[in-house]
Design an enzyme around this catalytic site. Sequence first.
Site, short mmCIF file in Angstrom:
data_model
loop_
_atom_site.label_atom_id
_atom_site.label_comp_id
_atom_site.label_asym_id
_atom_site.label_seq_id
_atom_site.Cartn_x
_atom_site.Cartn_y
_atom_site.Cartn_z
N PHE A 1 0.72 -1.22 0.28
CA PHE A 1 -0.15 0.02 0.14
C PHE A 1 0.90 1.27 0.05
O PHE A 1 0.93 2.20 -0.94
CB PHE A 1 -0.91 -0.19 1.27
CG PHE A 1 -1.62 1.37 1.75
CD1 PHE A 1 -2.35 2.03 0.74
CD2 PHE A 1 -1.29 1.66 2.94
CE1 PHE A 1 -2.75 3.18 1.23
CE2 PHE A 1 -1.79 2.85 3.39
CZ PHE A 1 -2.50 3.65 2.47
N TYR B 1 5.17 -8.06 15.67
CA TYR B 1 5.37 -6.82 14.80
C TYR B 1 6.07 -5.52 15.81
O TYR B 1 7.03 -5.28 15.34
CB TYR B 1 3.97 -6.21 14.51
CG TYR B 1 3.98 -5.00 13.62
CD1 TYR B 1 4.61 -5.19 12.37
CD2 TYR B 1 3.28 -4.12 14.04
CE1 TYR B 1 4.27 -3.96 11.45
CE2 TYR B 1 2.96 -2.88 13.31
CZ TYR B 1 3.63 -3.03 11.91
OH TYR B 1 3.31 -1.72 11.09
N THR C 1 -2.21 4.81 8.70
CA THR C 1 -2.38 5.51 7.47
C THR C 1 -3.32 4.76 6.41
O THR C 1 -3.15 3.82 6.60
CB THR C 1 -0.72 5.74 6.69
OG1 THR C 1 0.06 6.30 7.60
CG2 THR C 1 -0.83 6.22 5.28
P1 NAD Z 1 1.57 -3.67 3.12
O1 NAD Z 1 1.50 -4.94 3.67
O2 NAD Z 1 0.33 -2.97 2.42
O3 NAD Z 1 3.13 -3.37 2.45
C1 NAD Z 1 4.15 -4.10 2.89
C2 NAD Z 1 4.98 -4.66 1.78
O4 NAD Z 1 6.10 -5.39 2.18
C3 NAD Z 1 4.08 -5.76 0.84
O5 NAD Z 1 4.01 -5.80 -0.38
C4 NAD Z 1 4.59 -7.18 1.19
O6 NAD Z 1 4.58 -7.95 0.29
C5 NAD Z 1 6.25 -6.78 1.54
N1 NAD Z 1 6.90 -7.67 2.32
C6 NAD Z 1 6.72 -8.03 3.51
N2 NAD Z 1 7.76 -8.88 3.74
C7 NAD Z 1 8.46 -8.85 2.83
C8 NAD Z 1 9.98 -9.58 2.66
N3 NAD Z 1 10.70 -10.34 3.49
N4 NAD Z 1 10.57 -9.21 1.45
C9 NAD Z 1 10.18 -8.46 0.64
N5 NAD Z 1 8.93 -7.79 0.61
C10 NAD Z 1 8.34 -8.14 1.77
O7 NAD Z 1 1.77 -2.57 4.11
P2 NAD Z 1 1.84 -0.90 4.49
O8 NAD Z 1 0.59 -0.51 4.96
O9 NAD Z 1 2.09 -0.51 3.18
O10 NAD Z 1 3.25 -0.52 5.32
C11 NAD Z 1 4.27 -0.43 4.58
C12 NAD Z 1 5.34 -0.30 5.86
O11 NAD Z 1 4.95 1.03 6.68
C13 NAD Z 1 5.42 -1.37 6.64
O12 NAD Z 1 6.80 -1.55 7.19
C14 NAD Z 1 4.65 -1.00 8.01
O13 NAD Z 1 5.22 -1.52 9.19
C15 NAD Z 1 4.90 0.39 8.02
N6 NAD Z 1 3.64 0.90 8.86
C16 NAD Z 1 2.43 1.27 7.93
C17 NAD Z 1 1.55 1.84 8.84
C18 NAD Z 1 0.14 1.85 7.98
O14 NAD Z 1 -0.78 2.53 8.76
N7 NAD Z 1 0.07 1.53 6.74
C19 NAD Z 1 1.58 2.23 10.12
C20 NAD Z 1 2.75 2.07 10.57
C21 NAD Z 1 3.72 1.59 10.03
#
Ligand code: NAD
Length: 333
Positions: free
Chosen positions: A14, A166, A196
């Site tokens: 995302f 996590y 987000t």
């Molecule tokens: P998401 O799950 O949509 O995206 C994460 C991506 O990482 C996915 O495409 C997944 O396939 C990839 N991935 C996971 N493990 C992997 C690995 N070992 N090797 C390669 N790719 C891998 O999540 P998001 O909401 O886009 O979050 C992105 C980042 O932001 C994350 O690190 C998350 O912890 C952090 N974050 C997001 C939020 C939020 O509200 N969206 C809040 C706090 C932190």
Amino acid sequence: MKRIHSLVTGGAGFVGSHLCDFLVSQGHHVVCVDNLITGKLENINHLRRHSQFRFINQDVIKGLPRFLALPRFLRDVTRGFPRFLPKADYVFHLASPASPVGYMKNSIETILTNSIGTYRLLEYCKRKGAAFLFASTSEVYGNPHVHPQVESYWGNVNSFGPRSCYDESKRLGEALIYEYVHKYKTNARLVRIFNTYGPRLNENDGRVVSNLITQALHGDDLTVYGDGSQTRSFCYVSDLVRGLWAAISTPRTAGEVFNLGNPQETTILKFAQTVKELCGKPGAKIVKKPLPQDDPIKRKPNISKAKKVLKWEPKVSLKDGLQYTIEYYRGRI
Ligand code: NAD
Ligand code: UDP
């Protein structure tokens, strides 16, 4: 003109896919590394035709570039890494499942991605002199005793529970960055992202925004966990992406921690009511479900530091952001 190269792990997810869009629009050559564990090719299909964009289907915890000597016990989880690690000026480490449903299902992978994955990318940045940004999370504050949460707060986190894979692996990732900055002067920083939302938020990953909007649009009951008095503060994805770029590109930010989020706080019950109205379903029923274990009672970022140092603050109101997001989900029904 000098070419700028950016590497985005988790770029098919995302947030990562929006970041790739932004970087390509700024003229960067972008390599997206993702193993699609929670991400989707659909999020980046429009970019794959772009000559400045390359997708590599790769797990960041498997395989290592040859120059990394690893203890024997780690060798089997690191076999098969292509010796590609492309040239990069900026490395954004966003790979990691992010929703409670996503990380509880992939708990071990989440721990390894935020620990071994972060270690590997830091090692790369140390050697190549690239700037590094780690996507940490407001979850490192756990169920906070300080409100709103400021970067200097250490948090109140359960190290032995369903969210620990996590929360604690993000905390370990943070500790690694501290060491690389202080031992090796690596150009690394971290951002603590607060909830987000926006288009491409996976409708099946159980987060409150995607759940409630899809329920409302389908005419189903809206599920509120607990009594709905817990709070969150929701940040629209384009605001976050500007913040990620500001955090990695602002001079003298190595070793710094920034909260990135929208300080507009709402109870989940009020949020559900807003979603109902904006979806045009004011009569939809709200049903209460049990509150998951260790679900934080309140969350709201203090963003004074990001405002001052990064000159960053969110611009998109909750109402506008929700309307853009609802349009996205409507188009998928
Ligand atoms: P998401 O799950 O949509 O995206 C994460 C991506 O990482 C996915 O495409 C997944 O396939 C990839 N991935 C996971 N493990 C992997 C690995 N070992 N090797 C390669 N790719 C891998 O999540 P998001 O909401 O886009 O979050 C992105 C980042 O932001 C994350 O690190 C998350 O912890 C952090 N974050 C997001 C939020 C939020 O509200 N969206 C809040 C706090 C932190
Ligand atoms: N939540 C809810 N209904 C849902 C999904 C989540 O009431 O269908 C609640 C959840 O218990 C939490 C808040 O909404 O209090 C935010 O949950 P989410 O999973 O989006 O993110 P979190 O901040 O918990 O990581």
